[in-house]
Design an enzyme around this catalytic site. Structure first.
Site, short mmCIF file in Angstrom:
data_model
loop_
_atom_site.label_atom_id
_atom_site.label_comp_id
_atom_site.label_asym_id
_atom_site.label_seq_id
_atom_site.Cartn_x
_atom_site.Cartn_y
_atom_site.Cartn_z
N MET A 263 0.85 -1.20 0.00
CA MET A 263 0.00 0.00 0.00
C MET A 263 0.88 1.25 0.00
SD MET A 263 -2.63 -0.93 3.10
CE MET A 263 -3.07 -2.58 3.51
N PRO B 78 6.53 6.09 -1.21
CA PRO B 78 7.43 7.07 -0.61
C PRO B 78 6.71 8.35 -0.19
CG PRO B 78 8.44 6.07 -2.54
CD PRO B 78 7.05 5.52 -2.47
N ALA C 224 3.25 8.60 0.27
CA ALA C 224 1.90 8.37 0.80
C ALA C 224 1.86 7.17 1.73
CB ALA C 224 0.91 8.16 -0.35
N GLU D 199 -5.93 -6.73 10.61
CA GLU D 199 -4.51 -6.36 10.61
C GLU D 199 -4.15 -5.74 11.97
OE1 GLU D 199 -3.27 -4.06 7.23
OE2 GLU D 199 -1.37 -3.50 8.15
N GLN E 167 11.92 -0.77 46.37
CA GLN E 167 10.50 -0.43 46.23
C GLN E 167 10.19 0.06 44.82
OE1 GLN E 167 8.69 3.08 48.09
NE2 GLN E 167 7.32 1.68 49.17
N LEU F 147 15.02 -1.57 34.15
CA LEU F 147 15.24 -2.45 35.30
C LEU F 147 16.40 -3.43 35.05
CD1 LEU F 147 11.55 -3.16 36.39
CD2 LEU F 147 13.25 -1.79 37.62
#
Ligand SMILES: Cc1cc2nc3c(=O)[nH]c(=O)nc-3n(C[C@H](O)[C@H](O)[C@H](O)COP(=O)(O)OP(=O)(O)OC[C@H]3O[C@@H](n4cnc5c(N)ncnc54)[C@H](O)[C@@H]3O)c2cc1C
Length: 380
Positions: free
Chosen positions: A126, A129, A131, A243, A280, A338
């Site tokens: 679809m 470049p 659109a 999709e 914590q 983390l």
């Protein structure tokens, strides 16, 4: 976790075989495929032998004719394993259904059995470049010439672009008719005038091939028109919820897996004489993320149920995509933090997930476009 009710025993048996397959046939090779920029083609045919490709295709066309939950399980297992090079979701959930829904009998007979076996890998083209979000702004044309059409133009960012044997090309058959002038074509690799550009270098999804495609005076017979002329835009709008569901399923499976891995990591890693898990901040972060992922899981499972009942619409799909992909990016970012410096090392799944997740907010319609869809519905 709130118990999942969307799947039955046979689905879980299927999940077991998909998981085992990925562990033996994909995981050991994925790092090499990242270097190659694409997975090994043989993975597709092996998956086809197991019935993992397009399981919902009807038996008369070589499939097993089961419901979308089987596709969802394949997506979940790919998402949780971090094997993001595998473009089966694009093939099974997004491209192949266009042939199932809009293809002629001859097209179904010709292509679907090979899509199921993995002999044919599909892509859908679809984006251009100039659109992306604004699909109506595409420039690729298909001009009628007797019983044929001549296609000219180019596409970019096409998933499975290097490996694809068959591409659904979105083109304008009547540039003056706006959305009603857009049609879909089935274009086979090797058709004169159709060429593939280089494999694009990306931030993540390193093992997934993503390409530019070029069409220069590509002649296709009218038999390659998919569905009716001028109906392409409507077909795309109809198929986008599935999709977006695919993207959402990958998002939550990834978020759950990374959260689980991070919990294991912080219990092992020490700082200041205690494990990172004892701080914590760690507990609060994990508690927040787990709460949000659990809630999103319940929402997404309900979306899946509604999809099976044909009640999942474009607004729900936009909400699912927005919620789950924003959350996925938040989870992988917090979990990377983390992990400290190790989270930034490519060998750690959280690092890959961080790179791979980012695009989830961009493709299948950006999350800003999802907000437009939801906002428009609220204010109509
Ligand atoms: C890895 C990858 C794989 C892809 N696979 C495929 C594929 O297989 N097939 C395919 O066809 N395409 C594919 N795409 C393309 C993808 O769908 C587009 O990138 C996406 O739709 C956005 O289009 P764009 O990149 O042109 O961004 P643009 O449309 O230029 O958007 C730029 C920015 O403007 C924002 N924006 C645009 N319009 C509005 C608006 N009205 N209001 C507010 N903000 C707006 C966007 O949200 C974005 O933040 C893929 C892309 C990537 C990166």
């Amino acid at each position: 976790m709130i118990p999942r009710t969307v799947y039955e025993e046979e689905h879980e048996l299927f999940r077991g075989s998909v998981r085992k397959f990925l562990e033996t046939e994909a995981a050991p090779y994925h790092a090499q495929w990242e270097k190659d920029g694409q997975v090994d083609r043989a993975l597709w045919t092996k998956a086809g032998e197991q019935g993992f490709l397009s399981p919902s295709v009807a038996e008369e066309y070589g499939g097993v004719g089961v419901d979308f939950r089987y596709n969802a399980i394949v997506d979940e297992e790919c998402g949780r394993s971090g094997l993001t090079g595998i473009g089966w979701g694009l093939h099974s959930d997004i491209a192949v259904p266009y042939i199932e829904r809009y293809g002629s009998e001859a097209q179904k007979q010709k292509y679907l059995p090979k899509c199921v076996t993995g002999e044919i890998i599909m892509a859908i083209a679809m984006t251009e470049p100039a659109a992306g979000s604004d699909l109506q702004g595409i420039k690729t044309t298909a001009v009628k010439d007797g019983d044929d059409y001549i296609i000219n133009g180019s596409k970019t960012f096409i998933t499975n672009g290097q490996l694809a044997d068959l591409v659904i090309v979105v083109a304008k058959t009547d540039p003056s008719a706006g959305a009603k002038g857009i049609s879909l074509f089935l274009l086979e690799a090797g058709t004169p005038g159709f060429s593939k550009g280089t494999n694009l270098e990306k931030v993540g999804l390193k093992a997934q091939d993503t390409s530019e495609l070029f069409f220069q005076d590509v002649r296709v017979s009218k038999d390659q028109l998919l569905g009716e002329e001028g109906m392409g835009f409507i077909y795309m709008m109809q198929d986008l919820p599935q999709e977006r569901l695919n993207v959402s399923i990958l998002a939550i499976a990834c978020a759950e897996a990374i959260l689980e891995q991070t919990i294991a990591y912080v219990k092992e890693r020490n700082a200041f004489g205690k494990t990172v898990a004892t701080f914590q901040n760690t507990q609060f972060k994990l508690a927040e993320l787990e709460t949000q992922v659990s809630a999103a899981r319940v929402f997404l499972d309900r979306c899946l149920e509604l999809h099976i009942e044909h009640k999942f619409d474009s607004v729900m799909a936009a909400k699912a995509k927005l919620l789950t992909t924003d959350l996925q990016c938040k989870v992988v970012d917090e979990c990377l933090q983390l992990h400290g410096g190790y989270g930034f090392m490519w060998e750690y799944p959280v690092a890959r997930a961080f790179a791979d997740s980012r695009v989830q907010r961009i493709y299948a319609g950006t999350n800003e476009v999802m907000k437009l869809i939801i906002g428009r519905d609220l204010l109509k």
